[in-house]
Scaffold this motif. Structure first.
Motif, PDB file in Angstrom:
ATOM      1  N   PRO A  95      40.490  14.900  23.611  1.00 53.74           N
ATOM      2  CA  PRO A  95      40.824  15.874  24.422  1.00 53.74           C
ATOM      3  C   PRO A  95      42.038  15.571  25.617  1.00 53.74           C
ATOM      4  O   PRO A  95      42.059  14.520  25.828  1.00 53.74           O
ATOM      5  CB  PRO A  95      39.616  16.528  25.424  1.00 53.74           C
ATOM      6  CG  PRO A  95      38.395  15.645  24.596  1.00 53.74           C
ATOM      7  CD  PRO A  95      39.000  14.453  23.752  1.00 53.74           C
ATOM      8  N   LYS A  96      42.905  16.720  25.788  1.00 44.56           N
ATOM      9  CA  LYS A  96      43.863  16.281  26.693  1.00 44.56           C
ATOM     10  C   LYS A  96      43.593  17.019  28.085  1.00 44.56           C
ATOM     11  O   LYS A  96      44.471  16.761  29.059  1.00 44.56           O
ATOM     12  CB  LYS A  96      45.292  17.116  26.066  1.00 44.56           C
ATOM     13  CG  LYS A  96      45.632  16.402  24.902  1.00 44.56           C
ATOM     14  CD  LYS A  96      45.823  14.882  24.829  1.00 44.56           C
ATOM     15  CE  LYS A  96      46.305  14.240  23.740  1.00 44.56           C
ATOM     16  NZ  LYS A  96      46.564  12.912  23.392  1.00 44.56           N
ATOM     17  N   ASP A 102      38.396  20.761  27.577  1.00 47.20           N
ATOM     18  CA  ASP A 102      38.114  20.480  26.331  1.00 47.20           C
ATOM     19  C   ASP A 102      37.368  19.197  26.026  1.00 47.20           C
ATOM     20  O   ASP A 102      36.984  18.941  24.776  1.00 47.20           O
ATOM     21  CB  ASP A 102      39.336  20.270  25.475  1.00 47.20           C
ATOM     22  CG  ASP A 102      40.617  21.479  25.689  1.00 47.20           C
ATOM     23  OD1 ASP A 102      39.760  22.499  25.740  1.00 47.20           O
ATOM     24  OD2 ASP A 102      41.946  21.154  25.657  1.00 47.20           O
ATOM     25  N   VAL A 103      36.631  18.773  26.995  1.00 48.31           N
ATOM     26  CA  VAL A 103      35.888  17.610  26.832  1.00 48.31           C
ATOM     27  C   VAL A 103      34.504  18.245  26.324  1.00 48.31           C
ATOM     28  O   VAL A 103      33.779  19.173  26.919  1.00 48.31           O
ATOM     29  CB  VAL A 103      35.375  16.813  28.058  1.00 48.31           C
ATOM     30  CG1 VAL A 103      34.621  15.988  27.908  1.00 48.31           C
ATOM     31  CG2 VAL A 103      36.689  16.176  28.428  1.00 48.31           C
ATOM     32  N   PRO A 104      33.986  17.979  24.983  1.00 43.58           N
ATOM     33  CA  PRO A 104      32.672  18.254  24.653  1.00 43.58           C
ATOM     34  C   PRO A 104      31.296  17.720  25.316  1.00 43.58           C
ATOM     35  O   PRO A 104      31.385  16.713  25.770  1.00 43.58           O
ATOM     36  CB  PRO A 104      32.552  17.970  23.183  1.00 43.58           C
ATOM     37  CG  PRO A 104      33.451  16.714  23.288  1.00 43.58           C
ATOM     38  CD  PRO A 104      34.425  16.647  24.324  1.00 43.58           C
ATOM     39  N   TYR A 134      35.136  10.392  30.811  1.00 48.36           N
ATOM     40  CA  TYR A 134      35.387   9.025  31.363  1.00 48.36           C
ATOM     41  C   TYR A 134      36.406   8.524  30.362  1.00 48.36           C
ATOM     42  O   TYR A 134      37.211   7.833  30.938  1.00 48.36           O
ATOM     43  CB  TYR A 134      34.174   8.117  31.021  1.00 48.36           C
ATOM     44  CG  TYR A 134      34.280   6.783  31.542  1.00 48.36           C
ATOM     45  CD1 TYR A 134      34.131   6.363  32.872  1.00 48.36           C
ATOM     46  CD2 TYR A 134      34.757   5.949  30.628  1.00 48.36           C
ATOM     47  CE1 TYR A 134      34.450   4.980  33.086  1.00 48.36           C
ATOM     48  CE2 TYR A 134      34.864   4.626  30.816  1.00 48.36           C
ATOM     49  CZ  TYR A 134      34.852   4.198  32.078  1.00 48.36           C
ATOM     50  OH  TYR A 134      35.063   2.815  32.364  1.00 48.36           O
ATOM     51  N   THR A 135      36.354   8.637  29.105  1.00 49.27           N
ATOM     52  CA  THR A 135      37.640   8.185  28.231  1.00 49.27           C
ATOM     53  C   THR A 135      38.890   8.844  28.799  1.00 49.27           C
ATOM     54  O   THR A 135      40.030   8.263  28.895  1.00 49.27           O
ATOM     55  CB  THR A 135      37.344   8.764  26.962  1.00 49.27           C
ATOM     56  OG1 THR A 135      36.038   7.942  26.468  1.00 49.27           O
ATOM     57  CG2 THR A 135      38.396   8.128  26.166  1.00 49.27           C
ATOM     58  N   LEU A 136      38.541  10.168  29.006  1.00 49.55           N
ATOM     59  CA  LEU A 136      40.144  10.864  29.479  1.00 49.55           C
ATOM     60  C   LEU A 136      40.666  10.351  30.782  1.00 49.55           C
ATOM     61  O   LEU A 136      41.740  10.240  31.164  1.00 49.55           O
ATOM     62  CB  LEU A 136      39.793  12.260  29.633  1.00 49.55           C
ATOM     63  CG  LEU A 136      41.034  13.463  29.859  1.00 49.55           C
ATOM     64  CD1 LEU A 136      42.245  13.149  28.918  1.00 49.55           C
ATOM     65  CD2 LEU A 136      40.378  14.416  29.917  1.00 49.55           C
ATOM     66  N   TYR A 137      39.766  10.075  31.779  1.00 50.66           N
ATOM     67  CA  TYR A 137      40.162   9.737  33.217  1.00 50.66           C
ATOM     68  C   TYR A 137      39.473   8.400  33.548  1.00 50.66           C
ATOM     69  O   TYR A 137      39.006   8.342  34.781  1.00 50.66           O
ATOM     70  CB  TYR A 137      39.566  10.902  33.978  1.00 50.66           C
ATOM     71  CG  TYR A 137      40.653  11.873  33.824  1.00 50.66           C
ATOM     72  CD1 TYR A 137      41.785  12.192  34.105  1.00 50.66           C
ATOM     73  CD2 TYR A 137      39.987  13.418  33.546  1.00 50.66           C
ATOM     74  CE1 TYR A 137      42.582  13.156  34.098  1.00 50.66           C
ATOM     75  CE2 TYR A 137      40.642  14.545  33.223  1.00 50.66           C
ATOM     76  CZ  TYR A 137      42.022  14.585  33.501  1.00 50.66           C
ATOM     77  OH  TYR A 137      42.775  15.558  33.467  1.00 50.66           O
ATOM     78  N   GLU A 138      39.633   7.594  32.469  1.00 53.68           N
ATOM     79  CA  GLU A 138      39.020   6.191  33.034  1.00 53.68           C
ATOM     80  C   GLU A 138      39.766   5.245  34.151  1.00 53.68           C
ATOM     81  O   GLU A 138      39.010   4.771  34.848  1.00 53.68           O
ATOM     82  CB  GLU A 138      39.039   5.344  31.778  1.00 53.68           C
ATOM     83  CG  GLU A 138      38.269   3.825  32.063  1.00 53.68           C
ATOM     84  CD  GLU A 138      38.574   3.152  30.685  1.00 53.68           C
ATOM     85  OE1 GLU A 138      37.921   1.968  30.674  1.00 53.68           O
ATOM     86  OE2 GLU A 138      38.879   3.541  29.682  1.00 53.68           O
TER      87      GLU A 138
END
Length: 476
Positions: free
Chosen positions: A193-194, A198-200, A236-240
Motif C-alpha cells: 500500500p502507498k 489502503d493498509v489491510p 508498520y511496513t509503510l511508516y517504519e
C-alpha cells in the motif's frame, strides 16, 4: 475479549457514529465511535436509562454533553414512563451488497481491538479479533465480507497463512486520491500500500507478517496496546521510519514540547507535514490512540486576529466584536504595556469579527494554543440584537470549559454615553434586525443598574443599536 460484531452491526455502528459526530463538539468527536459500539453491543430491542448511565459513566465531565448528543441524534423515545428508547436505524443509503466498513477513532479501538491475551503469542499466528477498529474517518479499511474473493492484494505475505493457501486477510480499500503527505514518503514498501487507507486488516499471517509483528512488539507498548497496529502490520511496513523515530524519542525522553508540529515531524522522519491534521501521520496516531503522546508546541490559528503579549498561568482574554475597539485595546497593550482596561485585568485581545468567532470552534482552538492553565473569556460587542445573539452563541459553544461573561465596564460606558446623547432609547440608530429574535438579555442586564438595564431593553425591543465605536481609545 469483546464479542465479534456481525456485518449488519458494523453497518449500524458506522451509521450511529456518523450521526453522533454531526452533533458533537469537535473535541468530543473522538469518543463517538466507542459510544456507538457500546450502544450496538448493549441493546436488545430497546435501550434503557440504566444502560445509558452505564455507558456514560466512564466519560466523567463530558458525560452529560455526550449523553445529550446521543438523545438528540440517535435515540427515539419509546416509553417515557419506563425510560426506554429505540435506536435510530441506518437509512437506505447503505448498499446491501457492499462490504461492511467501520469508521471510528482510537477510543473505539481501545474497546474493540484485539490485544495480546494471557498465553497468546501474537507473533505466532495469534488471532486478531474481527472487531479491531479501523482508521478514523475516511481512512477506514474494509472488514471481511461473506463473498470476498480477492483477499488482501496489498499484503502478499498474508496469503500464505493457511495450508490451503487461502488468504484470511481482508481486501484493501478501493484506490483513492493520494494522501496529503504521500508524495514525500518513501518507506521502501514499493510492492504494498502507498497510503494508510489502503493498509489491510490482517487476521492471521504467515512468517513475513509474524516477523513484522515481532518488530511491532519491540516498540514501546503504547504503539500496540490497543491492538490496531498488530492487526494492521502493513501500517508498520509503510511508516517504519517514522514509527521507529517516534519510539526512539519516547525512549530518550526528547519530546520537549517546545517545537512545532512540523519541526518535530521533520526531526523524526524528514517529512515536515507528517503530523498535519488530516494527513496519514495524524490518522495513524489516532488509530494507535497516541495523539496526546506526541508533544509539540501548539500553533495559533491564522483565521482569528489576536494579541497576547506574554504567556501567563491564568489569562483573561477579551473578545471584541468589531475592529476599531480591537485596535484600541491592542495599541494600549502594545504601545503602553498596560494590562488593565477600564479597571479589569486583560492579558490578551481577540478580534471576533461578528459571527466568525462562533464558527468552526475557532475561539476554543485558539485558546488551546495559549498554553495557560486556565482562561477566562470576556466579551464586548454592539448593543443590538445581533450583538447579543453572537455573545450568547459564543458562550454556548465554549460551554463549561472556559468561564465566560460580558465585559461589563465597557458596556456600562457605552450605555452612559448613549443615554447622554439620546435620552430616549428610540432615537438610537435603527438596525432593521426584525428577523432576529429578541435574545435573553439577562447575561448583561443582571450586571447593570436598573436604569441601565431598562435602557438596554428598550434599545433591543425597538431594534436599535448602540455601537461599540461610541467608545474611543481615550475612554479606555
Amino acid at each position: 475479549m469483546a464479542r465479534k460484531l456481525t456485518i449488519a452491526e458494523h453497518r449500524e455502528l458506522e451509521f450511529l457514529d456518523k450521526k453522533l459526530r454531526e452533533v458533537s463538539e469537535p473535541l468530543l468527536r473522538g469518543k463517538t465511535a466507542a459510544i456507538a459500539s457500546a450502544l450496538v453491543r448493549s441493546k436488545g430491542e430497546l435501550v434503557s436509562d440504566e444502560q445509558l448511565d452505564e455507558i456514560f459513566s466512564r466519560y466523567d465531565e463530558d458525560a452529560d454533553t455526550l449523553k445529550g448528543a446521543v438523545l438528540q441524534a440517535v435515540l427515539v423515545e419509546d416509553d417515557p414512563t419506563m425510560g426506554t428508547y429505540s435506536l435510530l436505524q441506518p437509512d437506505d443509503a447503505y448498499d446491501e451488497d457492499s462490504d461492511a466498513t467501520v469508521s471510528g477513532g482510537s477510543d473505539a479501538a481501545e474497546e474493540d481491538a484485539s490485544t495480546p491475551q494471557d498465553g497468546e503469542d501474537p507473533t505466532n499466528g495469534g488471532e486478531a479479533t474481527d472487531d479491531a477498529d479501523p482508521l478514523p474517518d475516511d481512512a477506514a479499511a474494509s472488514e471481511p465480507g461473506e463473498n470476498d474473493q480477492d483477499g488482501a492484494k496489498g499484503d502478499d505475505d498474508a496469503n500464505a497463512s493457511d495450508g490451503a493457501g487461502q488468504s484470511e486477510s481482508v481486501a484493501t480499500a478501493a484506490p483513492a486520491e493520494p494522501a496529503k503527505n504521500a508524495g514525500n514518503h518513501d518507506s521502501g514498501n514499493h510492492g504494498g500500500p502507498k497510503r494508510l487507507a489502503d493498509v489491510p486488516y490482517v487476521r492471521r499471517g504467515g512468517p513475513a507478517v509474524n516477523e513484522v509483528r515481532e518488530k511491532i512488539l519491540a516498540l514501546d507498548q503504547r504503539f500496540w496496546m490497543n491492538g490496531w497496529l498488530l492487526s494492521h502490520p502493513g501500517a508498520y511496513t509503510l511508516y517504519e521510519r517514522e514509527l521507529t523515530g517516534i519510539n526512539e524519542a519516547l525512549s530518550d525522553g526528547t519530546f520537549s514540547g517546545d517545537i512545532t508540529r512540523r519541526q518535530l515531524a521533520y526531526q523524526l522522519g524528514g517529512d515536515e507535514k507528517f503530523f498535519e491534521y488530516g494527513s496519514d501521520g495524524y490518522k495513524l496516531l489516532r488509530a494507535l490512540g497516541m495523539e496526546d503522546v506526541i508533544r509539540h508546541r501548539p500553533m495559533p490559528r491564522a483565521d482569528l486576529v489576536f494579541h497576547a503579549p506574554r504567556l501567563r498561568h491564568h489569562m483573561r482574554v477579551l473578545v471584541t466584536e468589531n475592529l476599531d475597539p480591537y485596535l484600541d485595546v491592542h495599541d494600549i497593550m502594545y504601545e503602553e504595556g498596560r494590562t488593565t482596561i477600564l479597571g479589569e485585568r486583560i492579558h490578551a485581545v481577540v478580534l471576533g469579527a461578528g459571527i466568525v468567532v462562533v464558527e468552526r470552534n475557532r475561539l476554543a482552538l485558539l485558546l488551546d494554543t495559549l498554553g495557560a492553565d486556565s482562561v477566562e473569556v470576556l466579551y464586548w460587542g454592539d448593543i443590538d440584537r445581533a450583538g447579543f445573539d453572537v455573545m450568547l452563541r459564543l458562550k454556548s459553544v465554549l460551554g463549561d470549559r472556559y468561564p465566560f461573561k460580558p465585559f461589563v465596564p465597557a458596556y456600562r460606558l457605552m450605555i452612559e454615553k448613549a443615554m447622554e446623547r439620546y435620552p430616549d432609547p428610540a432615537d438610537n440608530e435603527e438596525t432593521g434586525q426584525t428577523n432576529v429574535d429578541v435574545p435573553d438579555l439577562s447575561i448583561l442586564c443582571d450586571e447593570l443598574r436598573e436604569e441601565e438595564a431598562a435602557y438596554v431593553r428598550a434599545v433591543i425591543d425597538g431594534c436599535r443599536l448602540v455601537p461599540q465605536e461610541i467608545v474611543t481609545r481615550r475612554d479606555l
